[in-house]
Design a protein around this motif. Structure first.
Motif, PDB file in Angstrom:
ATOM      1  N   LEU A   1       0.816  -1.220   0.000  1.00 29.01           N
ATOM      2  CA  LEU A   1       0.000   0.000   0.000  1.00 29.01           C
ATOM      3  C   LEU A   1       0.842   1.260   0.000  1.00 29.01           C
ATOM      4  O   LEU A   1       0.432   2.295  -0.543  1.00 29.01           O
ATOM      5  N   THR A   2       2.018   1.210   0.608  1.00 24.36           N
ATOM      6  CA  THR A   2       2.861   2.419   0.706  1.00 24.36           C
ATOM      7  C   THR A   2       3.865   2.525  -0.440  1.00 24.36           C
ATOM      8  O   THR A   2       4.622   3.488  -0.473  1.00 24.36           O
ATOM      9  N   ASN A   3       3.879   1.579  -1.353  1.00 23.30           N
ATOM     10  CA  ASN A   3       4.860   1.616  -2.445  1.00 23.30           C
ATOM     11  C   ASN A   3       4.187   1.496  -3.808  1.00 23.30           C
ATOM     12  O   ASN A   3       4.677   0.816  -4.709  1.00 23.30           O
ATOM     13  N   THR A   4       3.054   2.145  -3.927  1.00 23.68           N
ATOM     14  CA  THR A   4       2.346   2.104  -5.210  1.00 23.68           C
ATOM     15  C   THR A   4       3.133   2.791  -6.313  1.00 23.68           C
ATOM     16  O   THR A   4       2.968   2.469  -7.495  1.00 23.68           O
ATOM     17  N   GLU A   5       3.998   3.740  -5.958  1.00 24.66           N
ATOM     18  CA  GLU A   5       4.786   4.449  -6.970  1.00 24.66           C
ATOM     19  C   GLU A   5       6.090   3.724  -7.285  1.00 24.66           C
ATOM     20  O   GLU A   5       6.798   4.109  -8.210  1.00 24.66           O
ATOM     21  N   ALA A   6       6.414   2.688  -6.530  1.00 26.86           N
ATOM     22  CA  ALA A   6       7.689   1.990  -6.738  1.00 26.86           C
ATOM     23  C   ALA A   6       7.636   1.155  -8.015  1.00 26.86           C
ATOM     24  O   ALA A   6       6.573   0.696  -8.450  1.00 26.86           O
ATOM     25  N   LEU A   7       8.801   0.954  -8.619  1.00 27.03           N
ATOM     26  CA  LEU A   7       8.884   0.108  -9.797  1.00 27.03           C
ATOM     27  C   LEU A   7       8.653  -1.350  -9.450  1.00 27.03           C
ATOM     28  O   LEU A   7       8.029  -2.087 -10.212  1.00 27.03           O
ATOM     29  N   PHE A   8       9.151  -1.769  -8.299  1.00 25.03           N
ATOM     30  CA  PHE A   8       9.134  -3.193  -7.972  1.00 25.03           C
ATOM     31  C   PHE A   8       9.217  -3.369  -6.466  1.00 25.03           C
ATOM     32  O   PHE A   8       9.909  -2.615  -5.773  1.00 25.03           O
ATOM     33  N   LEU A   9       8.496  -4.370  -5.945  1.00 23.22           N
ATOM     34  CA  LEU A   9       8.516  -4.721  -4.525  1.00 23.22           C
ATOM     35  C   LEU A   9       8.647  -6.232  -4.439  1.00 23.22           C
ATOM     36  O   LEU A   9       7.921  -6.959  -5.121  1.00 23.22           O
ATOM     37  N   ALA A  10       9.585  -6.732  -3.626  1.00 18.00           N
ATOM     38  CA  ALA A  10       9.844  -8.167  -3.569  1.00 18.00           C
ATOM     39  C   ALA A  10      10.101  -8.592  -2.123  1.00 18.00           C
ATOM     40  O   ALA A  10      10.542  -7.800  -1.283  1.00 18.00           O
ATOM     41  N   HIS A  11       9.783  -9.878  -1.857  1.00 18.25           N
ATOM     42  CA  HIS A  11      10.097 -10.513  -0.572  1.00 18.25           C
ATOM     43  C   HIS A  11      11.224 -11.505  -0.836  1.00 18.25           C
ATOM     44  O   HIS A  11      11.023 -12.532  -1.472  1.00 18.25           O
ATOM     45  N   LEU A  12      12.423 -11.175  -0.360  1.00 20.92           N
ATOM     46  CA  LEU A  12      13.604 -11.968  -0.704  1.00 20.92           C
ATOM     47  C   LEU A  12      13.673 -13.247   0.124  1.00 20.92           C
ATOM     48  O   LEU A  12      13.831 -14.331  -0.410  1.00 20.92           O
ATOM     49  N   ASN A  13      13.567 -13.146   1.427  1.00 18.88           N
ATOM     50  CA  ASN A  13      13.507 -14.310   2.304  1.00 18.88           C
ATOM     51  C   ASN A  13      13.285 -13.815   3.733  1.00 18.88           C
ATOM     52  O   ASN A  13      13.595 -12.671   4.066  1.00 18.88           O
ATOM     53  N   GLY A  14      12.755 -14.720   4.589  1.00 14.58           N
ATOM     54  CA  GLY A  14      12.579 -14.376   5.985  1.00 14.58           C
ATOM     55  C   GLY A  14      11.895 -13.034   6.159  1.00 14.58           C
ATOM     56  O   GLY A  14      10.764 -12.823   5.698  1.00 14.58           O
ATOM     57  N   ASP A  15      12.571 -12.110   6.825  1.00 17.86           N
ATOM     58  CA  ASP A  15      12.030 -10.764   7.033  1.00 17.86           C
ATOM     59  C   ASP A  15      12.749  -9.738   6.176  1.00 17.86           C
ATOM     60  O   ASP A  15      12.805  -8.558   6.515  1.00 17.86           O
ATOM     61  N   ASP A  16      13.295 -10.185   5.054  1.00 17.79           N
ATOM     62  CA  ASP A  16      14.080  -9.319   4.172  1.00 17.79           C
ATOM     63  C   ASP A  16      13.244  -8.966   2.945  1.00 17.79           C
ATOM     64  O   ASP A  16      12.768  -9.853   2.221  1.00 17.79           O
ATOM     65  N   PHE A  17      13.051  -7.653   2.702  1.00 15.86           N
ATOM     66  CA  PHE A  17      12.281  -7.148   1.570  1.00 15.86           C
ATOM     67  C   PHE A  17      13.164  -6.204   0.755  1.00 15.86           C
ATOM     68  O   PHE A  17      14.185  -5.692   1.242  1.00 15.86           O
ATOM     69  N   ALA A  18      12.748  -5.985  -0.502  1.00 18.19           N
ATOM     70  CA  ALA A  18      13.498  -5.078  -1.384  1.00 18.19           C
ATOM     71  C   ALA A  18      12.517  -4.255  -2.200  1.00 18.19           C
ATOM     72  O   ALA A  18      11.463  -4.754  -2.615  1.00 18.19           O
ATOM     73  N   ILE A  19      12.891  -2.997  -2.444  1.00 15.67           N
ATOM     74  CA  ILE A  19      12.075  -2.079  -3.242  1.00 15.67           C
ATOM     75  C   ILE A  19      12.986  -1.432  -4.283  1.00 15.67           C
ATOM     76  O   ILE A  19      14.100  -1.001  -3.968  1.00 15.67           O
ATOM     77  N   VAL A  20      12.513  -1.406  -5.542  1.00 15.17           N
ATOM     78  CA  VAL A  20      13.206  -0.669  -6.602  1.00 15.17           C
ATOM     79  C   VAL A  20      12.378   0.590  -6.872  1.00 15.17           C
ATOM     80  O   VAL A  20      11.212   0.503  -7.273  1.00 15.17           O
ATOM     81  N   TYR A  21      12.985   1.759  -6.634  1.00 10.36           N
ATOM     82  CA  TYR A  21      12.252   3.031  -6.696  1.00 10.36           C
ATOM     83  C   TYR A  21      12.919   3.946  -7.720  1.00 10.36           C
ATOM     84  O   TYR A  21      14.124   4.215  -7.646  1.00 10.36           O
ATOM     85  N   GLU A  22      12.145   4.394  -8.703  1.00 14.65           N
ATOM     86  CA  GLU A  22      12.680   5.283  -9.740  1.00 14.65           C
ATOM     87  C   GLU A  22      12.861   6.693  -9.185  1.00 14.65           C
ATOM     88  O   GLU A  22      12.000   7.202  -8.471  1.00 14.65           O
ATOM     89  N   ILE A  23      13.968   7.294  -9.544  1.00  8.76           N
ATOM     90  CA  ILE A  23      14.281   8.647  -9.091  1.00  8.76           C
ATOM     91  C   ILE A  23      14.060   9.610 -10.255  1.00  8.76           C
ATOM     92  O   ILE A  23      14.655   9.455 -11.330  1.00  8.76           O
ATOM     93  N   SER A  24      13.178  10.559 -10.068  1.00  3.54           N
ATOM     94  CA  SER A  24      12.925  11.567 -11.095  1.00  3.54           C
ATOM     95  C   SER A  24      12.375  12.816 -10.412  1.00  3.54           C
ATOM     96  O   SER A  24      11.971  12.784  -9.245  1.00  3.54           O
TER      97      SER A  24
END
Length: 955
Positions: free
Chosen positions: A591-614
């Motif tokens: 819900l908080t990363n609707t503008e992000a390019l990509f959101l992923a759950h890598l493992n356990g409690d580890d998450f990653a977000i790819v966010y475009e800068i403009s």
């Protein structure tokens, strides 16, 4: 005859051209109507000044075209008009539209520029060029069935341009006219080529129909000949019977009918020859069984008659007939011989010279019986080889069974791609029964209302017509409502003259397989717990962002997120609660990363977000703060609210690198720095972190080598007894004697060792060397020396400490009272019960236990009461601030508390006389610090011990 055929062909082509043009003329008139409206609207929109002539032309053209379209639609319906009338009407329509377009071009090109200053010659050229090109294109598309139709439109249309070349030479551009003339010539050539193509196609279609009718007529003639042949065969049988009867009459009337007999014999011979020929053609082998005289005559495939004894023939048949067929043959023969059946007929297998079985059909009839007893006297018949026919029938039955039982849809099309047969599975796939499918075109039962579907179907038909086969997978929707993913394979069936007579199609339902593939793809690329992309899909997508040339992403950030203190919280919540927490965390991140390019759950409690800068997006800092703010709202797990905080590490592309692994490593390093700072913070990657990491990696590598090469040594710092100022003992302190860098202090490598298993190896080495040194001091007469060794939490928890202590005590034969273990408060926080058991075991070995750095950790007094602690060691941070009232009060309280609990109190870090005097006034037990001595190597510590058995008084 050839001229007549050519004339008929020419008439057919001419009629077909007129019919097709009548069909297309409607589209042509609609297209011309639209083109005129478009040209008129363009002029009215861009040029405000109107023209009566131009408006009148538009009205006349619109009315004329509409009228011609209405007349064509009402009076020239398919099959309801005379071709000659249609020809005249088409010429009239073409000529009229050409004249109307020519008038419009003339008005645009000559008249409007002269009355409208805003309408330049360039504008006139554009609009008139548009009108002529559009009209020529539509004429080329719809009116090229005959060249005359195209010319009746094209010639008037281009007359204004031709006239401009003749009468306006001064204002004309020669290059423009050359180009225009060349384009018009090309259009004329294209029209002629297309007309020739239409003529050839129409002629080929007419010849194919003629050939088809001839083939059907030939087949009809063949059937009639076969019927005549059968009739002749029946007649031959009747004649043969009649001849046998006549032979009996001829014996009585030989002399009277000799002439008639010769004539009949001649006729009989001719018929016999015909019969033999028919038998040879039909593959028949006649036989004659003379029962009365007991002999058997049979004619072989070469029409050679052989007579043998009936008994021998019977034995021969028994040996050649298949054992399973003998009983049936005998039964059929007996029934006929006894008069129970009108004729004898049976099918059985014979063995040929190659010892292979083949099927024959045997039929016969008794032609002579005893008038009194009714016993058969003579029997004739025909044996026919039906092996190939029987094999073909079996193959046909097998093919029909396969067609019916196949688990794939199978259909048969004629040369026009219309259904002529289907199997039940195809009915199941399509949702139609066989009667609803037969006779329809291949794609008449499928949905064609979308352009994409029509395009796909046209592509399949075109490929079948060109290559005579098609094989591909695609999604198909039937008019029954079924929508499937199928594999369609169609191939042509040709006759002996390489002509296509049928198409065989096989349809495989791939719907379930596609669903399985989608499920597998989901399981491969997504985490089923959080429904987010997993590490594999994250790396793939990030790689696409890095290498794709199509995306315009010039700069983005990788944000790595980790839940703070997730491990203890997960143990508290149990697995189901931990999973529910991860699901809620994933949903809140979504819900908080609707503008992000990509959101992923890598493992356990580890998450990653790819966010475009403009410049149109919020900054990475603001985005991360928004995420942290969203996580300030509690998570409700199993009815309880839990506040969750996040640690975030950020790396930037392309500032921090252009490779996937390097960018991920940078983000992980930043995340590790955020975790190291206690979490609930955001850290950005910097080059300094990389240098520290590289130093740590190199240091860890060298430290491992140091342990293997015995580069670690022990220094000893003296401890002084306040009461008698004698040496109480030493504290063993490890040092690293690096072969290149020299002595490395413990604060440079101990923190790194505590992060790995190396601290346990270092602790074992220190215990061993300390025990060895105690043994040497004992040998020199120093019996009461106690040496303290620092122990960390990892050594207590790994379960190897007791074995290391036992090994050292046993190897060097020392007393446990000579050892003292210094542990920190942090070592007692986790696994309290197991730590308590280990400490109790240490106490059983008479080893002293000291609580090091007291007051700097959790400072829980319960540790002093619950754990078997003998010595309380006041940290140097408190001793160094003696002289400050508050700090002196704390130190005084510590000493008093230790004394009250019966513990020995040690003060470390004493560097001044003031500190010493104050601690002595508090009746502290043991003193340690630079005031007495720095940590000493083994030999220096022994010398110090020998020289200071009677320490001087520091008063």
């Amino acid at each position: 005859m050839s001229d007549i055929k050519d004339e008929l062909l020419e008439q057919h082509i001419r009629a077909a051209q007129i019919t097709n043009t009548i069909r297309f003329i409607r589209l042509y008139l609609v297209s011309i109507f639209i083109a005129c409206i478009y040209t008129f609207c363009l002029y009215q929109f861009y040029f405000s000044q109107t023209s009566v002539y131009f408006n009148s032309w538009f009205v006349i053209t619109a009315v004329s075209v509409s009228s011609m379209l209405m007349i064509t639609t009402l009076y020239f319906k398919k099959g309801q008009f005379n071709p000659q009338t249609g020809n005249y009407w088409l010429k009239f329509v073409c000529l009229m539209t050409g004249i109307l377009i020519a008038i419009g071009i003339a008005l645009l090109y000559y008249y409007l520029p002269s009355i409208n200053p805003d309408f330049s010659e360039f504008h006139a050229l554009i609009l008139s060029g548009l009108l002529i090109l559009v009209s020529q294109t539509f004429a080329l598309t719809y009116l090229t069935q005959r060249l005359s139709f195209f010319l009746l439109v094209a010639v008037p249309t281009v007359l204004p341009y031709v006239a401009s070349q003749i009468f306006m030479t001064s204002q004309s551009d020669p290059l423009f006219h050359l180009v225009t003339n060349f384009i018009l010539i090309i259009l004329l050539l294209c029209a002629n080529a297309i007309m020739n193509m239409h003529s050839r196609l129409t002629g080929m279609y007419y010849r194919n129909n003629v050939l088809k009718k001839n083939a059907e007529q030939q087949a009809s003639w063949s059937d009639e000949l076969c019927q005549q042949l059968q009739s002749e065969m029946n007649k031959s049988k009747d004649i043969e019977l009649q001849l046998q009867l006549n032979n009996q009459l001829l014996e009585q009337k030989v002399r009277e009918r000799i002439y008639d007999i010769e004539l009949m014999h001649k006729n009989l011979q001719e018929q016999q020859d015909n019969l033999n020929l028919a038998h040879e053609i039909a593959g028949l082998n006649p036989w004659d069984w003379n029962i009365k005289e007991r002999h058997f005559s049979i004619t072989n495939e070469q029409q050679q008659t052989r007579k043998i004894d009936a008994r021998s023939h019977q034995l021969l048949l028994q040996n050649k007939i298949h054992p399973d067929d003998i009983t049936h043959l005998k039964t059929s023969m007996k029934h006929h011989l006894r008069g129970k059946t009108e004729r004898y007929e049976t099918t059985y297998r014979l063995q040929n010279t190659k010892e292979k079985w083949y099927w024959v059909h045997d039929t016969g009839r008794v032609i002579e019986r005893d008038p009194q007893s009714g016993k058969p006297l003579r029997m004739v018949g025909i044996r026919r080889n039906i092996h190939q026919e029987r094999t073909d029938q079996e193959r046909l039955r097998l093919a029909a069974s396969v067609l019916e039982q196949a688990a794939e849809g199978i259909f048969i099309l004629n040369e026009d791609l219309c259904y002529i047969d289907t199997n039940p599975f195809y009915e199941k796939i399509s949702g139609f029964n066989r009667e609803q499918i037969l006779g329809k075109h291949l794609f008449d039962i499928t949905a064609n209302y979308k352009s994409q579907q029509r395009s796909k179907h046209n592509e399949i038909v075109q490929q079948l017509l060109e290559t005579h086969k098609y094989d591909a997978e695609f999604n198909e929707k039937f008019l029954s409502g079924k929508e499937l993913s199928i594999r369609l394979h169609i191939s042509a069936i040709k006759d002996e003259q390489d002509r296509i007579i049928h198409y065989i199609g096989i349809v495989t339902d791939l719907t379930e397989r596609k669903l399985q593939e989608q499920r597998l793809s989901y399981l491969e690329n997504y985490d089923p717990l959080t429904d987010l992309p997993n590490r594999f899909y994250y790396n793939y997508q990030l790689h696409q962002y890095l290498v794709s040339q199509e995306d315009s992403i010039n700069q983005f950030a990788i944000i790595r997120l980790n839940i703070d203190r997730f491990r203890p919280l997960n143990e508290y919540l149990t697995n189901n609660g931990g999973d529910e927490l991860l699901r809620q965390v994933a949903q809140r991140l979504r819900l908080t990363n609707t503008e992000a390019l990509f959101l992923a759950h890598l493992n356990g409690d580890d998450f990653a977000i790819v966010y475009e800068i403009s410049h149109i997006r919020t900054s990475v800092q603001q985005h991360c703060e928004r995420i942290a703010k969203a996580f300030s709202i509690p998570f409700n797990i199993s009815g309880q609210d839990h506040i969750i905080t996040l640690s975030m590490g950020v790396s930037f592309y392309p500032e921090h690198g252009r490779q996937l692994d390097y960018l991920n490593n940078c983000a992980e390093q930043a995340l590790s720095e955020a975790k190291r700072l206690g979490g609930n913070t955001i850290k950005y990657y910097s080059k300094e972190n990389t240098k520290l990491l590289e130093q740590g990696i190199y240091l860890e590598r060298d430290l491992r080598h140091a342990i293997q090469n015995n580069e670690l040594i022990v220094y000893y710092q003296p401890k002084i007894n306040f009461r008698d100022q004698q040496i109480y003992g030493f504290e063993a302190l490890v040092r690293w004697n690096h072969p290149v860098k020299g002595i490395i202090p413990p604060n440079m490598f101990i923190p790194l060792a505590e992060q790995t298993s190396l601290i346990s190896d270092i602790g074992r080495i220190v215990i061993q060397q300390t025990a060895k040194q105690i043994q040497e001091w004992n040998k020199k007469g120093f019996k009461n020396i106690c040496v303290s060794v620092n122990i960390v939490a990892q050594q207590l928890q790994r379960g190897q400490l007791l074995e290391d202590l036992d090994a050292a005590i046993s190897t060097y034969n020392i007393s446990g009272e000579s050892l003292e273990l210094e542990i920190t408060e942090s070592s007692l926080v986790e696994n309290s019960e197991s730590i308590k058991d280990v400490l109790q075991s240490i106490k059983q070995r008479k080893i002293h236990i000291s609580l090091d750095d007291f007051g700097t950790g959790y400072s829980s007094l319960s540790y002093l009461a619950d754990f078997p602690i003998d010595i309380l060691k006041i940290d140097r941070s408190f001793v160094s601030k003696i002289g400050q009232a508050k700090q002196e009060a704390i130190v005084s309280a510590m000493v008093a508390m230790g004394k009250a609990m019966g513990m020995t109190v040690v003060a470390e870090g004493i560097e001044t006389q003031q500190q010493l005097n104050y601690l002595q006034s508090l009746e502290c037990d043991i003193a340690q610090g630079y005031l007495f001595s720095r940590p000493l190597p083994e030999q220096d510590a022994t010398i110090y011990l020998e020289q200071n058995m009677q320490c001087p008084t520091y008063t």
